[in-house]
Structures are given as structure tokens and as C-alpha cells.
Design a protein around this motif. Structure first.
Motif, PDB file in Angstrom:
ATOM      1  N   GLN A  99       0.822  -1.205   0.000  1.00 37.79           N
ATOM      2  CA  GLN A  99       0.000   0.000   0.000  1.00 37.79           C
ATOM      3  C   GLN A  99       0.858   1.258   0.000  1.00 37.79           C
ATOM      4  N   ASN A 139      -4.707  -3.740   6.616  1.00 38.37           N
ATOM      5  CA  ASN A 139      -3.336  -3.260   6.518  1.00 38.37           C
ATOM      6  C   ASN A 139      -2.494  -3.742   7.688  1.00 38.37           C
ATOM      7  N   VAL A 198      -2.757   0.201  12.831  1.00 33.81           N
ATOM      8  CA  VAL A 198      -2.057  -0.787  12.015  1.00 33.81           C
ATOM      9  C   VAL A 198      -1.040  -1.512  12.895  1.00 33.81           C
ATOM     10  N   ASP A 222      -1.314  -5.057   2.335  1.00 33.26           N
ATOM     11  CA  ASP A 222      -2.721  -5.408   2.443  1.00 33.26           C
ATOM     12  C   ASP A 222      -2.848  -6.922   2.394  1.00 33.26           C
ATOM     13  N   ILE A 255       3.714  -0.930   4.431  1.00 34.49           N
ATOM     14  CA  ILE A 255       2.301  -1.206   4.722  1.00 34.49           C
ATOM     15  C   ILE A 255       1.784  -2.122   3.627  1.00 34.49           C
TER      16      ILE A 255
END
Length: 161
Positions: free
Chosen positions: A35, A95, A64, A90, A88
Motif C-alpha cells: 500500500q 493493513n 495498524v 494489504d 504497509i
């Protein structure tokens, strides 16, 4: 969990991967699962979790969970520095942050150039490997994020974040 859509099993195809370093080795993950990449920020510890879960961060209002990739893969720990990044990713529409030593670049890897995961190293790290490819700079190890976050660990990460 399903494997990432990297098409590494189909002859003649290539996929994009984000490369990063851990303990002087180059690793790669499917770019479609990334991400964003963040500089190190304050990570709030969470008591009672395994040592590879560093804690949580606030990412634009979302909580997160951050995992130390070194610890998760059985590598020696290292204090973060200016080159360290939180990638980060997914996974199943959630996340998760992964702390790495440094992020390098996005590369195209041809499926034909990927060799099966070698039967070397400790079981803890080798079970996360999708395959290995050789470049001019050396070997790049392709990592399965789904294997890195196996079902038991994934449920724990979901409960933290």
C-alpha cells in the motif's frame, strides 16, 4: 489464505515486486500487496504479544499492527535506523506494517527466472520463501506474505490491530 497473484507459475510472464533488505540479503514481495512505504514512526507497544509484533501505529486514523520482519524470520534483531522503513501491506483487506532494514526499488521478475525455494536455512525462515531469482546484484528471495502471516499469527495480528 490464498497465494498472491504473482503469476510466477506461468511460463513467459513477469510480475512486479518491491525489494527490501534484511540482514544484508535482498527480499521481494508482490507490489500489488504493498500500500505504501513509511519512515519509522512511533510504535506503541502492545503487552502480551509475541516478540515479532512490535506494536501498533496510527495511520491516518487507522490502527495498524507492525511486525518486525527480522524477528519473524528468525534473523538477529537490529535497532531501526534512518534507512529502516515500515512497508504497509494489504492482507485480506487489512493493513499490516512490516519493519524492514531498507526498501530498494520495484523490479520486474520473469517467472522463468524464479527457482524453487531451496531446502536450506532454518525452518522458520525457509517456510516463507516462494522462490529465488538471481540478478546482477546477487540473489533476490521472493517472500510469501500469506506464509509470513500463517493462520495462527494472522488471527493474532487481527486481534491486535
Amino acid at each position: 489464505m490464498s497465494e498472491p497473484n504473482t503469476q510466477t507459475n506461468t511460463a513467459g510472464t513477469s510480475s512486479s515486486f518491491v525489494t527490501f533488505s534484511l540482514a544484508e540479503e535482498t527480499y521481494a514481495i508482490d507490489v500489488l500487496q504493498v500500500q505504501e512505504v513509511l519512515k519509522i514512526t512511533e510504535i506503541a507497544p502492545v503487552p502480551g504479544v509475541p516478540d515479532y509484533i512490535l506494536g501498533i501505529i496510527n495511520l491516518r486514523g487507522d490502527v495498524v499492527t507492525v511486525i518486525d520482519a527480522r524477528r519473524r524470520m528468525g534473523l538477529p534483531p537490529r535497532a531501526p535506523d534512518d534507512a529502516s522503513r515500515i512497508v504497509i501491506i494489504d492482507i485480506d483487506n487489512q493493513n499490516v506494517g512490516i519493519l524492514v532494514d531498507a526498501v530498494a526499488e520495484v523490479v520486474q521478475i520473469d517467472a522463468d527466472s524464479v527457482d524453487p525455494a531451496p531446502a536450506v536455512g532454518n525452518d522458520q525462515s525457509s517456510r516463507f520463501i516462494l522462490g529465488v531469482t538471481s540478478t546482477e546484484e546477487g540473489l533476490t528471495i521472493l517472500i510469501s506474505l500469506e506464509k509470513l502471516l500463517s493462520d495462527d499469527e494472522w488471527e493474532l495480528v487481527r486481534s491486535v490491530g
